[in-house]
Design an enzyme around this catalytic site. Structure first.
Site, short mmCIF file in Angstrom:
data_model
loop_
_atom_site.label_atom_id
_atom_site.label_comp_id
_atom_site.label_asym_id
_atom_site.label_seq_id
_atom_site.Cartn_x
_atom_site.Cartn_y
_atom_site.Cartn_z
N ASP A 121 38.22 29.36 33.41
CA ASP A 121 37.99 30.57 32.63
C ASP A 121 39.29 31.31 32.38
O ASP A 121 40.29 31.10 33.08
CB ASP A 121 37.02 31.50 33.36
CG ASP A 121 35.58 31.01 33.32
OD1 ASP A 121 35.26 30.22 32.42
OD2 ASP A 121 34.79 31.43 34.18
N LYS A 171 38.92 32.77 26.81
CA LYS A 171 39.48 33.33 25.58
C LYS A 171 40.92 33.73 25.82
O LYS A 171 41.22 34.55 26.68
CB LYS A 171 38.66 34.55 25.14
CG LYS A 171 39.14 35.18 23.84
CD LYS A 171 38.23 36.33 23.44
CE LYS A 171 38.66 36.94 22.13
NZ LYS A 171 37.81 38.05 21.72
N MET A 202 32.89 44.58 35.20
CA MET A 202 32.99 44.56 33.73
C MET A 202 32.56 45.90 33.14
O MET A 202 31.90 45.97 32.11
CB MET A 202 32.14 43.43 33.15
CG MET A 202 32.46 42.06 33.73
SD MET A 202 31.18 40.82 33.38
CE MET A 202 29.83 41.36 34.46
#
Length: 252
Positions: A34, A56, A170
């Protein structure tokens, strides 16, 4: 015998990896990792290992969870030793359930190797226990965002009344809304709250405040790294916590 390993890479600092995680990474034929995994951890893989970035970076969109599951199954069927490397602990907001279900459905054996989660790394950075007798007897891990990055559908009143320490993963982007919900549910605006950016890494920043003031501090800091938020009486400054304990002992 397991050929696929779901491995926790910890909060960032490579020295916080478990010995078992290091061994699995070094032995891997294929490594799927990740974007939150520190590249120094990825570099522990063999020179000839196949490295697959499913996170990403630099504007590239991350692989969907369905794509990752398909890759895991496809690589697992080759007989290669496959490591799925996840930030923190795979079982704490790591979407391990979908991957385990896919592997089970395909009849592929797997093993989970836990990692240090951001909550405990943050507690170590703060030198503050998240639980404390008489102050915080419970610990709650919460997701900071729900579908389409909106606010999650938590039972705000129950969480506020729990009297324990709340850890929001998060939650950096949604902190203003989260704080508003907690205060509306009855949490005192002066409740101690701390945000830690990039916990355990060189760029780590600690922002101390209250549930009322912390959103402004985080927005003002323009945090670029992942942010974990901790809320509760146990997060009070040492002097204030000592005063609270004295008050509790006096009342008892």
């Amino acid at each position: 015998m397991a050929r696929v390993f779901l491995v926790g890479a910890g909060p960032g600092d490579p020295e916080l990896l478990t010995v078992k995680a290091v061994r699995a990474i070094a032995a891997a034929d294929v490594l799927l990792y990740d974007s939150l995994v520190d590249l120094r951890v990825v570099a522990m893989a063999r020179a000839d290992a196949r490295l697959i970035d499913v996170g990403k970076r630099c504007g590239r969109h991350s692989a969907s969870q369905a794509e990752i599951c398909r890759m895991l199954v496809a690589q697992g069927r080759t007989g290669a030793l496959v490591v799925r490397l996840k930030g923190g602990d795979p079982m704490v907001f790591g979407r391990a359930t979908e991957e385990m279900d896919a592997l089970r459905a395909a009849g592929i054996g797997f093993e989970v190797i836990p990692g240090v989660t951001a909550a405990t790394a943050a507690a170590a950075a703060l030198r503050c226990s998240l639980t404390r007798r008489g102050v915080a007897r419970s610990l709650h891990f919460l997701a900071g965002h729900g579908a389409e990055s909106g606010l999650p559908a938590h039972d705000w009143v129950s969480l506020t009344k729990s009297g324990g320490t709340l850890v929001v993963y998060m939650g950096g982007q949604t902190l203003p809304g989260l704080a508003a919900h907690f205060i509306e549910a009855g949490m005192a605006p002066g409740m101690p709250a701390v945000a830690v950016e990039s916990v355990s890494l060189e760029g780590q920043r600690i922002m101390r405040g209250t549930i009322g003031s912390l959103p402004g501090l985080v927005v003002g800091a323009r945090a670029a790294g992942p942010v974990i938020v901790l809320i509760g009486e146990a997060l009070a400054e040492p002097e204030a916590l000592d005063s609270l304990l004295l008050q509790i002992e006096t009342e008892v």
